[in-house]
Scaffold this motif. Structure first.
Motif, PDB file in Angstrom:
ATOM      1  N   ILE A  92       0.840  -1.196   0.000  1.00 46.93           N
ATOM      2  CA  ILE A  92       0.000   0.000   0.000  1.00 46.93           C
ATOM      3  C   ILE A  92       0.873   1.243   0.000  1.00 46.93           C
ATOM      4  O   ILE A  92       1.585   1.512   0.964  1.00 46.93           O
ATOM      5  N   SER A  94       1.061   5.312   0.190  1.00 47.51           N
ATOM      6  CA  SER A  94       0.120   6.233   0.842  1.00 47.51           C
ATOM      7  C   SER A  94      -0.622   7.106  -0.160  1.00 47.51           C
ATOM      8  O   SER A  94      -1.749   7.511   0.102  1.00 47.51           O
ATOM      9  N   THR A  97      -4.057   5.287  -1.179  1.00 50.07           N
ATOM     10  CA  THR A  97      -5.024   4.779  -0.197  1.00 50.07           C
ATOM     11  C   THR A  97      -6.466   5.149  -0.533  1.00 50.07           C
ATOM     12  O   THR A  97      -7.382   4.378  -0.252  1.00 50.07           O
ATOM     13  N   LEU A 110      -2.070  -4.401   5.489  1.00 51.96           N
ATOM     14  CA  LEU A 110      -1.838  -3.231   6.336  1.00 51.96           C
ATOM     15  C   LEU A 110      -0.629  -3.489   7.220  1.00 51.96           C
ATOM     16  O   LEU A 110      -0.548  -4.514   7.900  1.00 51.96           O
ATOM     17  N   ILE A 115      -1.199   4.359   7.753  1.00 49.64           N
ATOM     18  CA  ILE A 115      -2.006   3.907   6.615  1.00 49.64           C
ATOM     19  C   ILE A 115      -3.414   3.530   7.087  1.00 49.64           C
ATOM     20  O   ILE A 115      -4.408   3.787   6.398  1.00 49.64           O
ATOM     21  N   ARG A 118      -5.305   6.730   7.263  1.00 51.16           N
ATOM     22  CA  ARG A 118      -5.689   7.227   5.931  1.00 51.16           C
ATOM     23  C   ARG A 118      -6.872   6.427   5.371  1.00 51.16           C
ATOM     24  O   ARG A 118      -7.853   6.993   4.898  1.00 51.16           O
ATOM     25  N   LEU A 119      -6.761   5.101   5.418  1.00 52.25           N
ATOM     26  CA  LEU A 119      -7.841   4.257   4.874  1.00 52.25           C
ATOM     27  C   LEU A 119      -9.145   4.514   5.630  1.00 52.25           C
ATOM     28  O   LEU A 119     -10.217   4.600   5.030  1.00 52.25           O
TER      29      LEU A 119
END
Ligand SMILES: *Cc1c(COP(=O)(O)O)cnc(C)c1O
Length: 237
Positions: A92, A94, A97, A110, A115, A118-119
């Motif tokens: 992932i 950034s 995301t 994850l 992160i 953010r998600l």
């Protein structure tokens, strides 16, 4: 010549290979004394055309995995009407995301609290919470992705702090060069971590381990989610 096209042949191949993978998963579960439907197969369609996904869907497959956001987005768009479940299984970045939070149903990879945040903030309100697995690294420096066991609880807590995320379990990719016994031990170690977290009060139901080369071994060690690409779709482009 009949009008049986090359596309139909490719679809037949996918259906045949999928049936074989399903039978092998079932047999491995039976050997472990588990019910036939105790594991989800995620068909990994990275670097495969949309037609291959469609063929697998017609053969009954519902869960699909993609590793590259850029490649996945047009494919997901084309196949939107299928209503398949999409799993993001790649690294992932950034800056990607938002697309992942908007388009996918699951994330297997994850490895950082930032992160998760953010998600969680980018998951749209109209969608159900994004299902999240924490990618764990048990092999230290020699391994690319994943959180160390010492940092696992902090990462789990970061996910629990995000109402738009649903913590579902753990995932791992063993180092590629392990022999069978080492791979078995590696999978067993992740199962132990999974149980420790579950015993510690975390509600987890998904243990994602096993790919084309080792899914039977992973199922023996408690996996209930295998990510299978080449054994279903054939070699990638
Ligand atoms: C590509 C990939 C798979 C599928 O690999 P195969 O060997 O083709 O089954 C599974 N998991 C992850 C994380 C992958 O990147």
């Amino acid at each position: 010549m009949t009008d049986h096209s090359a596309n139909d042949d490719a679809a037949d191949d996918v259906a045949t290979r999928l049936a074989k993978v399903k039978a092998r998963v079932r047999d491995a579960l039976r050997r472990a004394g588990r019910p036939d439907d105790d594991a989800t197969i995620v068909a990994v369609s990275k670097r495969q055309p949309a037609e291959a996904v469609q063929a697998a869907y017609l053969a009954g497959q519902r869960h699909f995995g993609e590793s590259y956001v850029q490649e996945a987005l047009p494919k997901l768009e084309r196949l939107e009407s299928l209503g398949a479940e999409w799993h993001f299984i790649g690294r992932i970045q950034s800056n990607k995301t938002r697309s992942i939070a908007e388009r996918f149903d699951w994330v297997h990879t994850l490895e950082r609290p930032g992160i998760a945040h953010r998600l969680g903030s980018q998951r749209p309100a109209y969608a159900p919470p994004l299902n999240v697995l924490l990618q764990v690294s048990l092999a230290g420096e020699s391994q690319k992705g994943g959180v160390r066991p010492e940092e696992l609880r902090a990462l789990a807590d970061a996910v629990l702090g995000e109402p738009r995320l649903s913590l579902r379990g753990l995932m791992t990719i063993p180092p590629a060069d392990l022999d069978t016994d080492s791979a078995r031990r590696y999978f067993a170690q992740l199962q132990t971590l999974f149980r420790e977290l579950a015993d510690g009060g975390y509600e987890l139901d998904t243990l994602s381990m096993g790919m084309s080369a080792d899914f039977e071994l992973a199922l023996e060690q408690g996996s209930n989610c295998v990510r299978v690409g080449t054994a279903i779709f054939g070699a990638r482009d």
